[in-house]
Each structure stands twice: as structure tokens, then as C-alpha cells.
Design a protein around this motif. Sequence first.
Motif, mmCIF file in Angstrom:
data_model
loop_
_atom_site.group_PDB
_atom_site.id
_atom_site.type_symbol
_atom_site.label_atom_id
_atom_site.label_comp_id
_atom_site.label_asym_id
_atom_site.label_seq_id
_atom_site.Cartn_x
_atom_site.Cartn_y
_atom_site.Cartn_z
ATOM 1 N N LYS A 177 -5.253 3.350 -12.414
ATOM 2 C CA LYS A 177 -5.764 4.716 -12.506
ATOM 3 C C LYS A 177 -5.974 5.302 -11.114
ATOM 4 O O LYS A 177 -5.780 6.472 -10.888
ATOM 5 N N ASN A 178 -6.469 4.444 -10.191
ATOM 6 C CA ASN A 178 -6.796 4.930 -8.847
ATOM 7 C C ASN A 178 -6.498 3.870 -7.797
ATOM 8 O O ASN A 178 -6.131 2.745 -8.119
ATOM 9 N N TYR A 179 -6.690 4.252 -6.522
ATOM 10 C CA TYR A 179 -6.391 3.348 -5.394
ATOM 11 C C TYR A 179 -7.180 2.053 -5.477
ATOM 12 O O TYR A 179 -6.662 0.976 -5.207
ATOM 13 N N LYS A 180 -8.466 2.194 -5.808
ATOM 14 C CA LYS A 180 -9.332 1.017 -5.806
ATOM 15 C C LYS A 180 -8.821 -0.030 -6.805
ATOM 16 O O LYS A 180 -8.695 -1.207 -6.487
ATOM 17 N N GLU A 181 -8.512 0.458 -8.004
ATOM 18 C CA GLU A 181 -8.022 -0.436 -9.053
ATOM 19 C C GLU A 181 -6.684 -1.054 -8.638
ATOM 20 O O GLU A 181 -6.455 -2.251 -8.808
ATOM 21 N N ALA A 182 -5.842 -0.203 -8.054
ATOM 22 C CA ALA A 182 -4.527 -0.696 -7.622
ATOM 23 C C ALA A 182 -4.686 -1.742 -6.528
ATOM 24 O O ALA A 182 -3.957 -2.746 -6.508
ATOM 25 N N GLY A 183 -5.659 -1.530 -5.627
ATOM 26 C CA GLY A 183 -5.899 -2.473 -4.531
ATOM 27 C C GLY A 183 -6.275 -3.850 -5.053
ATOM 28 O O GLY A 183 -5.751 -4.874 -4.605
ATOM 29 N N ASN A 243 0.823 -1.212 0.000
ATOM 30 C CA ASN A 243 0.000 0.000 0.000
ATOM 31 C C ASN A 243 0.860 1.267 0.000
ATOM 32 O O ASN A 243 0.459 2.283 -0.558
ATOM 33 N N MET A 244 2.031 1.170 0.636
ATOM 34 C CA MET A 244 2.944 2.322 0.666
ATOM 35 C C MET A 244 3.393 2.667 -0.746
ATOM 36 O O MET A 244 3.456 3.825 -1.141
ATOM 37 N N MET A 245 3.714 1.607 -1.491
ATOM 38 C CA MET A 245 4.181 1.786 -2.871
ATOM 39 C C MET A 245 3.048 2.334 -3.741
ATOM 40 O O MET A 245 3.264 3.230 -4.562
ATOM 41 N N ILE A 246 1.853 1.760 -3.517
ATOM 42 C CA ILE A 246 0.677 2.223 -4.275
ATOM 43 C C ILE A 246 0.453 3.703 -3.985
ATOM 44 O O ILE A 246 0.225 4.508 -4.888
ATOM 45 N N ASP A 247 0.534 4.051 -2.702
ATOM 46 C CA ASP A 247 0.312 5.438 -2.302
ATOM 47 C C ASP A 247 1.341 6.355 -2.962
ATOM 48 O O ASP A 247 1.022 7.443 -3.429
ATOM 49 N N SER A 248 2.561 5.841 -3.015
ATOM 50 C CA SER A 248 3.650 6.653 -3.555
ATOM 51 C C SER A 248 3.491 6.909 -5.051
ATOM 52 O O SER A 248 3.809 7.996 -5.525
ATOM 53 N N VAL A 249 2.984 5.909 -5.785
ATOM 54 C CA VAL A 249 2.861 6.070 -7.248
ATOM 55 C C VAL A 249 1.449 6.521 -7.645
ATOM 56 O O VAL A 249 1.283 7.552 -8.312
ATOM 57 N N VAL A 250 0.422 5.758 -7.196
ATOM 58 C CA VAL A 250 -0.960 6.112 -7.578
ATOM 59 C C VAL A 250 -1.367 7.422 -6.903
ATOM 60 O O VAL A 250 -2.098 8.232 -7.488
ATOM 61 N N GLY A 251 -0.873 7.608 -5.673
ATOM 62 C CA GLY A 251 -1.189 8.835 -4.938
ATOM 63 C C GLY A 251 -0.774 10.066 -5.728
ATOM 64 O O GLY A 251 -1.498 11.058 -5.767
ATOM 65 N N GLU A 252 0.385 9.984 -6.383
ATOM 66 C CA GLU A 252 0.859 11.126 -7.198
ATOM 67 C C GLU A 252 -0.109 11.385 -8.361
ATOM 68 O O GLU A 252 -0.359 12.527 -8.721
ATOM 69 N N MET A 267 -17.013 8.496 8.830
ATOM 70 C CA MET A 267 -17.105 9.818 9.461
ATOM 71 C C MET A 267 -15.763 10.251 10.063
ATOM 72 O O MET A 267 -15.500 11.425 10.237
ATOM 73 N N LEU A 268 -14.944 9.244 10.399
ATOM 74 C CA LEU A 268 -13.695 9.550 11.092
ATOM 75 C C LEU A 268 -12.512 9.799 10.162
ATOM 76 O O LEU A 268 -11.530 10.404 10.564
ATOM 77 N N VAL A 269 -12.583 9.271 8.927
ATOM 78 C CA VAL A 269 -11.413 9.337 8.052
ATOM 79 C C VAL A 269 -11.524 10.457 7.020
ATOM 80 O O VAL A 269 -12.604 11.020 6.825
ATOM 81 N N ASP A 270 -10.394 10.739 6.370
ATOM 82 C CA ASP A 270 -10.365 11.827 5.386
ATOM 83 C C ASP A 270 -10.351 11.344 3.939
ATOM 84 O O ASP A 270 -10.677 12.086 3.038
ATOM 85 N N SER A 271 -9.875 10.087 3.730
ATOM 86 C CA SER A 271 -9.748 9.633 2.335
ATOM 87 C C SER A 271 -10.076 8.146 2.221
ATOM 88 O O SER A 271 -10.141 7.437 3.233
ATOM 89 N N THR A 272 -10.251 7.696 0.970
ATOM 90 C CA THR A 272 -10.539 6.281 0.705
ATOM 91 C C THR A 272 -9.415 5.409 1.239
ATOM 92 O O THR A 272 -9.643 4.349 1.799
ATOM 93 N N LYS A 273 -8.181 5.918 1.071
ATOM 94 C CA LYS A 273 -7.013 5.157 1.506
ATOM 95 C C LYS A 273 -7.059 4.924 3.021
ATOM 96 O O LYS A 273 -6.891 3.806 3.500
ATOM 97 N N GLU A 332 -3.382 10.561 -8.367
ATOM 98 C CA GLU A 332 -4.656 11.075 -7.848
ATOM 99 C C GLU A 332 -4.535 12.510 -7.360
ATOM 100 O O GLU A 332 -5.461 13.290 -7.508
ATOM 101 N N ARG A 333 -3.384 12.821 -6.746
ATOM 102 C CA ARG A 333 -3.197 14.178 -6.222
ATOM 103 C C ARG A 333 -2.737 15.159 -7.311
ATOM 104 O O ARG A 333 -2.542 16.335 -7.048
ATOM 105 N N LYS A 334 -2.531 14.599 -8.491
ATOM 106 C CA LYS A 334 -2.058 15.383 -9.652
ATOM 107 C C LYS A 334 -0.690 16.016 -9.401
ATOM 108 O O LYS A 334 -0.383 17.105 -9.888
ATOM 109 N N THR A 335 0.152 15.373 -8.597
ATOM 110 C CA THR A 335 1.500 15.883 -8.348
ATOM 111 C C THR A 335 2.522 15.148 -9.226
ATOM 112 O O THR A 335 3.698 15.482 -9.215
#
Lengths: 394, 377
Positions: A287-293, A200-209, B288-294, A211-214
Amino acid sequence: MRFSIITKWELKETLKSKKFLTIFFLQISVLFLMIFIFNTFAANIESEKGISITPSLSGFASLDVDDQGYLFSKYINPDIIEVKNYSYNYSIERIKTGQTTGFVLVPEDSIDKIRNIGTINIQLYLDVSDPKRSVIKDEVTSTTKLMGDTISSSWVDSLAPQNVTQTINQQNTGESLPLQIITKAMIAILLFLPLFLFGNMMIDSVVGEKERKTGEILMAMPLSTTEIIMGKSMAVVGIIAIQVALWMTILLSTGFEIINPLIVYLLVFITAIPVIGITVVIAAYSKNYKEAGIGLTFGYVASVGILMIPALVYLSNKSISSNISPLTMVIRILSGENIPIWQFLIPIGFVAVMSAITYWISIKLYQRDDVVFGPRPGLIRLSLELIGLKKRRT
Amino acid sequence: MKVIALSRKEAQDILTNKIYLLVVFVQVFIILGAFGLAVVTSIATDPALLDSYGITSNLKVGVDSQINKSSMADYLQEQKFTIIYYNTTEEATKYLGKGLVAVVGSSPQGDITVLLDNSNVFYPVASQKINDAIGKYKQAKKLESAGLNQSTIDIIQKPVVLSETDINQDKKAQIALDSSYFVELMYGFIVPFILLLPFFMASNIVTDSIVGERERKTFEVLLMAPLTSSMVILGKTIPILSFSMLQSLAWILLLDFLKVPIFNPLILFLILLFVGLGFIGVGIIISMLVDSTKEANSAITLALVFATFILFVPLFINAPYFETIFNFIPTVLMVKISSTPIVENELLLYALPTILISAIIFFLSVRYFRHERAIRL
């Protein structure tokens, strides 16, 4: 070495995060729970009772008994069967109305039969509309056998008290399969488990960018795609290395024997590289977290299969090809086997090839604007384009 | 009517979501895999089933020439092993673990030596059968030496005869495998696990729905609609709960097809309905407690791990002190209800705490769900 900038930055951000630290220590508490479960299993296997994975439900099935002499009832295992003493007529009525699953009638003249060496006829009435009938039948059959063995022994002792000189020696060779799995495979599996906890850390690092458009800013930086991918991956590999070291320390300090811990550690560590490689491929395409999950679930199931299946094959037939999995090699080390150096090259070579393939794919994917920013091509088309069988659309 | 409109929209979202449909599809494989595993392990550990499927006859026992001449070989054959004859015990021992599950030989002093391969998958059954054969052989030897005739020896070797009479034959339950192990494993763990799977997914869907709307910035629009908080919650809960209940119904039908009949489905549905409400309630509170899907996914995973622990660990613990408490656990109730054709009314009383706790969780989630909290005002 510019990828180390990204690695340092990612590591700093991760280690600062309170949520990450909570998850990190929760994983350690999971380890303690597993140590407790494994110790219980190992103790059960080594005990005379052996291991049972069936649920231990008290009163799962009920049995009525008419046993005046208490000859049968005293041998029934009360763990699963709820026993009630009732008469024939009442019990038959209870079976017909579904209040009990079976009824055992022990003849009143049983004690006389035992005294006069006669056969005792026990009658079992079974409600076949109840699926638990086999539980009752099995318990009644084994109780009957136990009762019969005891009666036989007493008869034999009274009729033939002399000892027969012939003795029987029993020897067992080879370690039992459940014990092998628990003592060798399970510790090895525990050591490999952290590899699959940081996806999930890796997903957050790549997919998060994405989703956040960074991602666009990152791409615009004076860094190559290879440096970005390697930088992000090595941060996660580093975290895994810390967690594996911690887990090994905990296992060693709780009395588990790990032979050659340094070699074991290195084997687990290098396996983390292609595992994270697979994660980056999934993250780069998603494309997004859900798909990556979802992709990660399937990717990790396949990875666990690649690690586990050769290890299980090795436990049953010791084939050389099963050494392709680093897990097999760790199991062999933990078993105290003398392993020739050249055999270490098999899992190391496999890990190197898998790492090269997965990182090559992920770098190629991340280099493509259509994959990162869309519209994303289909999986089949993308695969054909990557291996050069189809030209990329411009 | 407003709630129905919202429910319809949510139902449409669920049914058009490829990932949810994929997870439903994956559950089919989980059910088939669990069923297959239960069948295989039941056959491998049950001597009677191994005999009936002809697997025992594939287990080879090596005996030397001395044993071949003795009654021990007959007792081994009685256990349905395939006997392979060798000139000496040493010769047979070479093949132990390489085709032979055991070697029964004799020493120069006339003693019997039994060598067993522990690593064989069928070791427990082979060991049990060989011990039975040895027991009979030893007993017969002792009785022969006492000068008893064969008919007396036969009675002594089988002093108890068990006869079986079947009742309720017209309503006979068709079960895939008439094995104690299979029944205990299927009804004692796999059935409640399978029936609860959709509700694990339900708590995920509800967090996806609420947090997803917040992330997509569509929640403000929904909350501006003339709907109360309770109506929004109901509109989201009804389709998710119905989707889960329908899945459970489908799994009951699939289990019936696999010849694992599930009894008292209506009572089971009542328990599942409340357990489902509890799961959804937990999902709403987390949303209600969280900020994002993650964050929601991490929190829901943690909540589900605890739920799994509370629901399934009691099934494997034999603790007489906690027996009364365990009887109130919904999975324990589900085991008893799904495997018993006629359920006693008393058993239904044990469902009351589940109903009460789930209703409280859901009620709390409705109370906690406020427009301001939902959009972080």
C-alpha cells in the motif's frame, strides 16, 4: 515493444536525478571499502596467524603475575590481556574486590627446577564471578604450554643432542574453507550485491505511483499492464546491468582475477531479472513505502538465502543440485573448474522459471483494481484466487 | 501536561504500529541467531570443547599398519581421534576428505607422512592435535635414542603443571559456554550490537513520526497547538527513547536467560540513554532536511552506516596508536562495563565524551527544529 517507451522514460528520469547519482556513486565507494576489507582478510588467512573474527580489544581482561624469573610473563600475548606484576597477597585481594580476573604464581625455585630437570608447578587463581575467566584461563593454559614446550626443547637438546634420522613430511590437500569462502565466494557475492541495491528504485516506481495517485493516469494510457510492469522492471534491470559492469571493471582493475568475465557477467545479469520480479510482486501488493520496505527486507533475505545456501552446500560437498543457484555457477567459474555446458542449463532454467512466476504474479496483481487502488484482499485469499482455488469477489 | 499528552499519543502510535512490533519481533530472532552462531563457532574452534562434546571422537584419522605398531598411534589416540587402520598409506589416502580428516602413514624409508584435509570444517583443531601428537612422538623417539628412562621422558614431556584455584565461588557467573572465543565474541561484539539495535530503530521512528506527520498534513495541526518547539521535540522523544530503553532492558533479560550475564546495567542504561538521544537528535535533524519519507529513509540509512562504522569498527581494529581514542567509543565502554562485575570509577570518566557529544547533537536538533522549517514555510 511498447514497454520500451516506459523503460526509456524511467531510465531518463532516473539518470537525471542527482539523488540517484549520489547513491549510485556511494555504492561504488562501498565496493572500494569491501575490496579493502577482503584484501585484509585474505592477507590474514594466508599469513601464519590465520584469521580471527574475535574482537581485538586491548586490555579486555586483566591478569596479575608474580614471576620473579620472567619465565612465564614473556610468553603472554598482550593483545587482549593486561598484565600487572604484583605480589601474592595484594593480587588475591585484587581478585576478591574485582580489580583483576586472575593471578598466576610462578614458584621462586623455577630456575633451579629447570636446571635440575624437575616439574614446575604454576598456580592460577581465577575469579569465577567474572565471565572473562575463560579468556584468562585460555591464555594462561596456552602460555604454560608454550613455556613447557620451550623448556622441553632445551632439555631434549642438552640430553639427546644427536639427530633422529626419521623425518616427518606433512602435506595438506584441499583449499581451506575460510580461504575458499574469501577468495571464491566473496568475489562472487560482491558481483551479486548490486542486484539487491536497486530495490528501492523499483518500489519508488510502482508504490510511488500509488502514493502520488499517478497510477490511475498510467493505467488509463494505451498500454497493457504487462507493458507497464515490463517497462518499469527493465529500466531497473538496465541500471543494475550498468552497475554490475562497473563493479566488474573495478574488481578487475584492482587485481581480482575473474575467469570468463563475460559468462560471469551474463549469469549475474540474468539473475537480476527474477530478483526485480520479486521486487515488483512486493511493490504491486504494498500500500505504501513503509510496507514495501518491510516486504522488500523479507523478500531479499529469502532471495539471498536461495542464492547462498546452494553455494555453501556446493563448497562442502560439490553436489550437482546446488548448481540451481547462479551464485554456485559463478563460484565454480571463478575457481577455474571445467563445467560441462549442460550444467549451465540448471541455473538458467531456474532463473527462467522464477522470472516467469514472479512477473506473472506481478502482472496479475497490477491488473486488479482492488490490489492497486484498494480495498486490498488478504494475502491468503489473494493467493487462492491467483491459483484459481477461489473465485474473485465482484 | 501538554508534553505528556503528546507523549501518550506518540506512544500509542508506536505500540499500534504493526511494522514496529514486527521489527521488535525480528530482533529476537537476530539475538537468538547471533547467540547460536557464537555457540557453534566456539565449539568448532575450541579443541577442549570439541573433546567435551565428543566431536573429536567423530574425527577419523587413517593410519597404515606400520604406524599402528608404533607409539604414534597411541599419541593420536591420546588426542581423542578415532583411528581407522588400513594396510597401506595409499589405501588410506583414498578416503582422505571422504570420511578421514587426516592420514598418517609411513614411507618405505621409515619416514612418517601426514596428509591433512584442509577443506574439513574442523581442520584447524585436527591440525593442532596432530601436530601435538607428532611433537610428542618425535621428542619421545629422540629421548629413547639417548637411553633415558620413561619417568624422565614423562617429566621432559610435561615440564610445567598448571593448577587452578577458584576464588569468589559463591558469586560464580553462570555462562552458557565457558570458552574464551565465546566470551570474546559475545561481550566484545554481540552484546553492544544487541543493546544498540533498538536505538538504530529509534532514529527511524523519529523520522517516520516527523516526516510522516508532514506528509499526512497533520503537522500543521500539531504545530498550531500551544506547544513550544522544545515541547514538541520532548513529546516525540520521550516515548521513542522509553520504547528503545525498554527493548534494551528486555534484551538484557533475554541474554541473562541465555546465560550471558550483563553486569552494571544501570551504568549501561546511562550510556544507552545518551547514545539514544544522539541517535534521535540525528533523526530529527534529518527530518528537517528532507522532503519525504523515502528521502528520510535513504538519509537515515546512510547516517546509520556511518554510525555503525564509528561504533563497531574500533572493536575489530588493533591499533595501539588509537587505543586512547578508542577507549572513548561507547561500544568499547559497553564491552568493558557489561563484562566486568565491578567497574573502576576511572572507566566512567571515559563515558563523558559520549554524554557530551550526544547532548550537543540533541541540543542542536532542538535548536534546529523550528515550526517554520518543519512545515516548510
